[in-house]
Design a protein around this motif. Structure first.
Motif, PDB file in Angstrom:
ATOM      1  N   PRO A  79       2.751  -0.178   7.321  1.00  0.00           N
ATOM      2  CA  PRO A  79       3.599  -0.293   6.130  1.00  0.00           C
ATOM      3  C   PRO A  79       3.563  -1.706   5.567  1.00  0.00           C
ATOM      4  O   PRO A  79       3.393  -2.686   6.298  1.00  0.00           O
ATOM      5  CB  PRO A  79       4.996   0.060   6.651  1.00  0.00           C
ATOM      6  N   LEU A  80       3.717  -1.797   4.261  1.00  0.00           N
ATOM      7  CA  LEU A  80       3.846  -3.084   3.591  1.00  0.00           C
ATOM      8  C   LEU A  80       5.321  -3.316   3.281  1.00  0.00           C
ATOM      9  O   LEU A  80       6.043  -2.370   2.956  1.00  0.00           O
ATOM     10  CB  LEU A  80       3.001  -3.113   2.325  1.00  0.00           C
ATOM     11  N   PRO A  81       5.800  -4.554   3.358  1.00  0.00           N
ATOM     12  CA  PRO A  81       7.244  -4.818   3.282  1.00  0.00           C
ATOM     13  C   PRO A  81       7.809  -4.838   1.874  1.00  0.00           C
ATOM     14  O   PRO A  81       9.023  -4.954   1.707  1.00  0.00           O
ATOM     15  CB  PRO A  81       7.371  -6.195   3.939  1.00  0.00           C
ATOM     16  N   ALA A 107     -13.075   1.208   5.034  1.00  0.00           N
ATOM     17  CA  ALA A 107     -12.420   1.460   6.324  1.00  0.00           C
ATOM     18  C   ALA A 107     -10.923   1.713   6.180  1.00  0.00           C
ATOM     19  O   ALA A 107     -10.274   2.101   7.150  1.00  0.00           O
ATOM     20  CB  ALA A 107     -12.655   0.292   7.273  1.00  0.00           C
ATOM     21  N   TRP A 108     -10.373   1.509   4.994  1.00  0.00           N
ATOM     22  CA  TRP A 108      -8.933   1.666   4.806  1.00  0.00           C
ATOM     23  C   TRP A 108      -8.655   2.096   3.368  1.00  0.00           C
ATOM     24  O   TRP A 108      -9.518   1.995   2.489  1.00  0.00           O
ATOM     25  CB  TRP A 108      -8.197   0.360   5.113  1.00  0.00           C
ATOM     26  N   ARG A 109      -7.428   2.552   3.144  1.00  0.00           N
ATOM     27  CA  ARG A 109      -7.005   2.901   1.787  1.00  0.00           C
ATOM     28  C   ARG A 109      -5.523   2.619   1.634  1.00  0.00           C
ATOM     29  O   ARG A 109      -4.762   2.614   2.610  1.00  0.00           O
ATOM     30  CB  ARG A 109      -7.293   4.378   1.474  1.00  0.00           C
ATOM     31  N   LEU A 110      -5.108   2.364   0.409  1.00  0.00           N
ATOM     32  CA  LEU A 110      -3.717   2.093   0.087  1.00  0.00           C
ATOM     33  C   LEU A 110      -3.039   3.369  -0.383  1.00  0.00           C
ATOM     34  O   LEU A 110      -3.562   4.084  -1.240  1.00  0.00           O
ATOM     35  CB  LEU A 110      -3.626   1.034  -1.025  1.00  0.00           C
ATOM     36  N   GLN A 115       8.489   3.480  -2.420  1.00  0.00           N
ATOM     37  CA  GLN A 115       9.459   3.019  -1.432  1.00  0.00           C
ATOM     38  C   GLN A 115       8.800   2.352  -0.226  1.00  0.00           C
ATOM     39  O   GLN A 115       9.274   1.332   0.255  1.00  0.00           O
ATOM     40  CB  GLN A 115      10.312   4.204  -0.947  1.00  0.00           C
ATOM     41  N   ARG A 116       7.730   2.941   0.255  1.00  0.00           N
ATOM     42  CA  ARG A 116       7.120   2.433   1.485  1.00  0.00           C
ATOM     43  C   ARG A 116       5.596   2.523   1.390  1.00  0.00           C
ATOM     44  O   ARG A 116       4.978   3.440   1.929  1.00  0.00           O
ATOM     45  CB  ARG A 116       7.626   3.230   2.691  1.00  0.00           C
ATOM     46  N   PRO A 117       4.958   1.560   0.717  1.00  0.00           N
ATOM     47  CA  PRO A 117       3.495   1.574   0.629  1.00  0.00           C
ATOM     48  C   PRO A 117       2.874   1.448   2.020  1.00  0.00           C
ATOM     49  O   PRO A 117       3.415   0.778   2.897  1.00  0.00           O
ATOM     50  CB  PRO A 117       3.176   0.350  -0.234  1.00  0.00           C
ATOM     51  N   LEU A 118       1.721   2.086   2.198  1.00  0.00           N
ATOM     52  CA  LEU A 118       1.070   2.103   3.498  1.00  0.00           C
ATOM     53  C   LEU A 118      -0.408   1.761   3.370  1.00  0.00           C
ATOM     54  O   LEU A 118      -1.059   2.101   2.369  1.00  0.00           O
ATOM     55  CB  LEU A 118       1.182   3.488   4.142  1.00  0.00           C
ATOM     56  N   ILE A 119      -0.928   1.101   4.389  1.00  0.00           N
ATOM     57  CA  ILE A 119      -2.363   0.977   4.586  1.00  0.00           C
ATOM     58  C   ILE A 119      -2.751   2.017   5.630  1.00  0.00           C
ATOM     59  O   ILE A 119      -2.237   1.999   6.753  1.00  0.00           O
ATOM     60  CB  ILE A 119      -2.750  -0.424   5.089  1.00  0.00           C
ATOM     61  N   LEU A 120      -3.630   2.929   5.262  1.00  0.00           N
ATOM     62  CA  LEU A 120      -4.074   3.978   6.173  1.00  0.00           C
ATOM     63  C   LEU A 120      -5.550   3.798   6.491  1.00  0.00           C
ATOM     64  O   LEU A 120      -6.324   3.335   5.644  1.00  0.00           O
ATOM     65  CB  LEU A 120      -3.869   5.362   5.543  1.00  0.00           C
TER      66      LEU A 120
END
Length: 204
Positions: A79-81, A107-110, A115-120
């Protein structure tokens, strides 16, 4: 977690004229629009914006941030703050010996959740962080570059809080706490802040 704000909102994007109008209506504001007064109002607005952002975790005017963590909060999703995140410019990993390399964009996606952005990971899990290493994420967040992009309730909360700061200037008796009207306006935007990592690892 270490979070650094790399850019600041441009002075021309701040609603100085709107604050002047708000002060005229609310407290008989009659000061001339000179440079010193503009600088003071700009300072009150920056302070109010910082307070609202700290309470909500929402970035009002778009700018760039750099976050460093010593391990993923979860290798399934980081998660990003802050929100809303508009772009992740780079993710770098240090190998523990001072050599940092960019993780390949494939290798990753946003997930740009409001409310709660994520790096997956695009695979199964995010790559392991080496012992004594770290991960650095450079990202941009904010509703927009112009004040008109800020949601109405948050924009009004900033004006009300900046007006409170203006009215309290030079006073020896500072009123504590967030004004009720401001708290009511920002309530729906508040959330439990998310840590960037599980905790600091012991350095060996």
């Amino acid at each position: 977690m270490m979070l650094i704000e790399e850019t600041a909102p441009a002075a021309e994007a701040l609603p100085v004229a709107a604050l002047r109008e708000h002060l005229r209506l609310g407290s008989g504001f009659n000061d001339p629009e000179d440079g010193a007064e503009t600088a003071a109002l700009t300072g009150f607005l920056r302070a109010a914006i910082a307070t609202i952002e700290a309470r909500t975790g929402k970035v009002l005017l778009q700018r760039r941030f750099r976050m460093r963590i010593d391990e993923w909060r979860d290798r399934l999703a980081q998660p990003l703050p802050l929100a809303p995140v508009t772009a992740v410019e780079a993710i770098r990993m240090d190998d523990g010996d001072g050599l940092a390399t960019d993780l390949p964009a494939e290798a990753w996606r946003l997930v740009p959740d409001s409310q709660r952005p994520l790096i997956l990971p695009t695979g199964v899990i995010l790559p392991n962080v080496p012992r004594r290493g770290w991960v650095e994420i450079v990202f941009s967040a904010g509703f927009g570059t112009q004040w008109q992009a800020v949601p109405d309730d948050l924009a009004q909360a900033v004006l009300m809080l900046a007006a409170r700061y203006y009215e309290d200037r030079g006073s020896d008796s500072h009123r504590g706490g967030m004004p009720f009207g401001v708290s009511a306006l920002i309530e729906r935007w508040r959330q439990v802040r998310v840590l960037g990592g599980r905790g600091q690892r012991e350095v060996r």
